[in-house]
Design a protein around this motif. Structure first.
Motif, PDB file in Angstrom:
ATOM      1  N   ALA A   1       0.878  -1.181   0.000  1.00  0.00           N
ATOM      2  CA  ALA A   1       0.000   0.000   0.000  1.00  0.00           C
ATOM      3  C   ALA A   1       0.907   1.220   0.000  1.00  0.00           C
ATOM      4  N   THR A   2       0.978   1.869  -1.145  1.00  0.00           N
ATOM      5  CA  THR A   2       1.977   2.927  -1.337  1.00  0.00           C
ATOM      6  C   THR A   2       1.343   4.305  -1.375  1.00  0.00           C
TER       7      THR A   2
ATOM      8  N   VAL B   1      -0.415   7.908   7.127  1.00  0.00           N
ATOM      9  CA  VAL B   1       0.212   6.592   7.325  1.00  0.00           C
ATOM     10  C   VAL B   1      -0.456   5.878   8.496  1.00  0.00           C
ATOM     11  N   ARG B   2      -0.711   6.618   9.568  1.00  0.00           N
ATOM     12  CA  ARG B   2      -1.320   5.996  10.758  1.00  0.00           C
ATOM     13  C   ARG B   2      -2.765   5.577  10.485  1.00  0.00           C
ATOM     14  N   ASP B   3      -3.536   6.492   9.838  1.00  0.00           N
ATOM     15  CA  ASP B   3      -4.976   6.218   9.673  1.00  0.00           C
ATOM     16  C   ASP B   3      -5.267   5.227   8.554  1.00  0.00           C
ATOM     17  N   LYS B   4      -4.467   5.273   7.508  1.00  0.00           N
ATOM     18  CA  LYS B   4      -4.806   4.456   6.327  1.00  0.00           C
ATOM     19  C   LYS B   4      -3.909   3.232   6.182  1.00  0.00           C
ATOM     20  N   GLY B   5      -2.908   3.140   7.020  1.00  0.00           N
ATOM     21  CA  GLY B   5      -2.089   1.920   7.020  1.00  0.00           C
ATOM     22  C   GLY B   5      -1.155   1.751   5.833  1.00  0.00           C
ATOM     23  N   PHE B   6      -0.626   2.842   5.302  1.00  0.00           N
ATOM     24  CA  PHE B   6       0.342   2.683   4.196  1.00  0.00           C
ATOM     25  C   PHE B   6       1.609   2.006   4.710  1.00  0.00           C
ATOM     26  N   ASP B   7       2.152   1.093   3.896  1.00  0.00           N
ATOM     27  CA  ASP B   7       3.402   0.453   4.318  1.00  0.00           C
ATOM     28  C   ASP B   7       4.609   1.030   3.580  1.00  0.00           C
ATOM     29  N   THR B   8       4.349   1.886   2.564  1.00  0.00           N
ATOM     30  CA  THR B   8       5.440   2.445   1.770  1.00  0.00           C
ATOM     31  C   THR B   8       5.121   3.901   1.441  1.00  0.00           C
ATOM     32  N   VAL B   9       6.092   4.785   1.611  1.00  0.00           N
ATOM     33  CA  VAL B   9       5.891   6.190   1.252  1.00  0.00           C
ATOM     34  C   VAL B   9       7.056   6.612   0.358  1.00  0.00           C
TER      35      VAL B   9
ATOM     36  N   SER C   1       7.996  14.213  -8.982  1.00  0.00           N
ATOM     37  CA  SER C   1       7.123  13.417  -8.116  1.00  0.00           C
ATOM     38  C   SER C   1       6.129  12.612  -8.953  1.00  0.00           C
ATOM     39  N   LEU C   2       5.725  13.136 -10.111  1.00  0.00           N
ATOM     40  CA  LEU C   2       4.831  12.355 -10.988  1.00  0.00           C
ATOM     41  C   LEU C   2       5.566  11.144 -11.555  1.00  0.00           C
ATOM     42  N   GLY C   3       6.870  11.301 -11.796  1.00  0.00           N
ATOM     43  CA  GLY C   3       7.674  10.163 -12.266  1.00  0.00           C
ATOM     44  C   GLY C   3       7.703   9.055 -11.221  1.00  0.00           C
ATOM     45  N   VAL C   4       7.821   9.447  -9.956  1.00  0.00           N
ATOM     46  CA  VAL C   4       7.819   8.449  -8.876  1.00  0.00           C
ATOM     47  C   VAL C   4       6.449   7.778  -8.778  1.00  0.00           C
ATOM     48  N   LEU C   5       5.390   8.556  -8.991  1.00  0.00           N
ATOM     49  CA  LEU C   5       4.036   7.981  -8.974  1.00  0.00           C
ATOM     50  C   LEU C   5       3.883   6.953 -10.103  1.00  0.00           C
ATOM     51  N   THR C   6       4.405   7.286 -11.272  1.00  0.00           N
ATOM     52  CA  THR C   6       4.361   6.350 -12.399  1.00  0.00           C
ATOM     53  C   THR C   6       5.049   5.040 -12.019  1.00  0.00           C
ATOM     54  N   LYS C   7       6.214   5.150 -11.392  1.00  0.00           N
ATOM     55  CA  LYS C   7       6.958   3.950 -10.988  1.00  0.00           C
ATOM     56  C   LYS C   7       6.156   3.145  -9.961  1.00  0.00           C
ATOM     57  N   ALA C   8       5.549   3.854  -9.007  1.00  0.00           N
ATOM     58  CA  ALA C   8       4.754   3.170  -7.972  1.00  0.00           C
ATOM     59  C   ALA C   8       3.618   2.389  -8.629  1.00  0.00           C
TER      60      ALA C   8
END
Ligand SMILES: Cc1cc2nc3c(=O)[nH]c(=O)nc-3n(C[C@H](O)[C@H](O)[C@H](O)COP(=O)(O)OP(=O)(O)OC[C@H]3O[C@@H](n4cnc5c(N)ncnc54)[C@H](O)[C@@H]3O)c2cc1C
Length: 318
Positions: A2-3, A80-88, A18-25
């Motif tokens: 969950a990124t 991160v706390r509320d939605k439980g993301f494991d990767t940022v 940052s859009l490039g990183v989103l594309t990779k994600a």
């Protein structure tokens, strides 16, 4: 996985890195969400869907108007706390580096920085990080979650996939200590044309120019090619050109399609900032200059004669 990808905005647009990183994600898969945080940024949020975010959290509040890190750390830590993301994930910039470091400290999480690739191996995220002046690439992982990563600027190109994102407003509640820093002034360098991070063509100058005024030759060539002008640290340190144009280990990393290096010896500290360019053309009067070892096209000669001729040719072709 969950990124969450932190999207930075500048002058009403989402920042390309940052859009490039989103594309990779999105390519890595799993649940991919993005976050925008600022004042008047809600309109931008939906655009992230085109680059692979299924959901975008919009923290739109006047308290986030200044590009300061701690209020953004509050927003991300809450998500991160509320939605439980494991990767940022972050694309490197002055602001993102501060936010990523602040978030890691706040959550007691591990941060791998300066990554040039990310991959999933047997379900585990692995980052690639150049070391020893980019002569080796180390593989790095995380011991716990959330995994926080800061990706070297210019690493991933944004690609539109045409999706739609659901935009969810995030209430902004800031910690007292996060509002202690205020932005007193924001200066803004006047420049024409693209920035060196965004330009497809870069014309770069070094000490071989001989004097600061000679940057005009490069500006003219860059103008004719629709590109931007960059510089080595030697000339930036000498005050010939602004620091914002410095490429290299202690400057910016760029990845244009074409990099024309004029009067640049090609020191390793310069090379690490521009070796990702598509085609490297070097103009240097010394046939033994190290830059010729990694240039695709080498021109041995005096840049003061060659560059104006090149500019005239480019203009002629229109
Ligand atoms: C910790 C550290 C970090 C550093 N970070 C960076 C960084 O981020 N970026 C960076 O660029 N450097 C960085 N450096 C400095 C780097 O080591 C080099 O000193 C610097 O890149 C050299 O700059 P230059 O090529 O402009 O100058 P020089 O090395 O002096 O080269 C000038 C070149 O111009 C050529 N020349 C001269 N006259 C002409 C002419 N008329 N026509 C054509 N060619 C001509 C010469 O043959 C020569 O090759 C760093 C150094 C250290 C120690």
């Amino acid at each position: 996985m969950a990124t969450l990808v932190f999207l930075e905005d500048h002058e009403g647009e989402l920042v390309k890195g940052s859009l490039g990183v989103l594309t990779k994600a999105a390519q890595l898969g799993g649940d991919v969400a993005a976050d925008v945080a600022g004042s008047g940024v809600r309109e931008l949020a939906a655009q992230a869907g085109r680059f692979g975010a299924a959901r975008v959290y919009a923290a739109d509040d006047p308290a986030l108007a200044a590009p300061l890190p701690q209020p953004r750390v509050d927003v991300l830590a809450g998500l991160v706390r509320d939605k439980g993301f494991d990767t940022v994930l972050f694309g490197a910039s002055v602001l993102s580096a501060d936010v990523a470091a602040g978030l890691a400290a706040r959550l007691g999480a591990g941060l791998n920085w300066d990554l040039v690739d990310l991959e999933l191996r047997d379900g585990a995220l692995v980052g690639k990080r150049p070391a020893l002046q980019d002569s080796v690439v180390a593989e790095v992982t995380w011991k716990g979650e959330p995994r926080i990563a800061l990706v070297r600027s210019g690493t991933f190109e944004p690609a539109e996939t045409g999706g739609d994102a659901e935009v969810e407003d995030v209430p902004v509640a800031l910690e007292d200590f996060s509002t202690k820093a205020v932005m007193v002034e924001r200066a803004h360098a006047e420049s024409e044309g693209p920035s060196i991070e965004d330009a497809d063509v870069i014309v770069a100058g070094g000490r071989g120019l001989g004097e600061p005024d000679k940057f005009a030759l490069l500006e003219e060539l860059a103008g004719a090619l629709g590109g931007a002008v960059a510089a080595t640290r030697a000339v930036v340190d000498a005050g010939w050109y602004p620091y914002s144009a410095q490429v290299g280990q202690t400057g910016k990393t760029v990845a244009p399609k074409l990099y024309v290096a004029c009067g640049i010896s090609g020191a390793i500290q310069h090379k690490v900032g521009m070796q990702g360019a598509g085609t490297i053309v070097a103009i240097n009067k010394d046939p033994n200059a190290p830059i010729f070892e990694y240039a695709d096209v080498g021109v041995v000669g005096n840049l003061h004669e060659i560059v104006p001729k090149l500019t005239a040719l480019v203009k002629e072709r229109g």
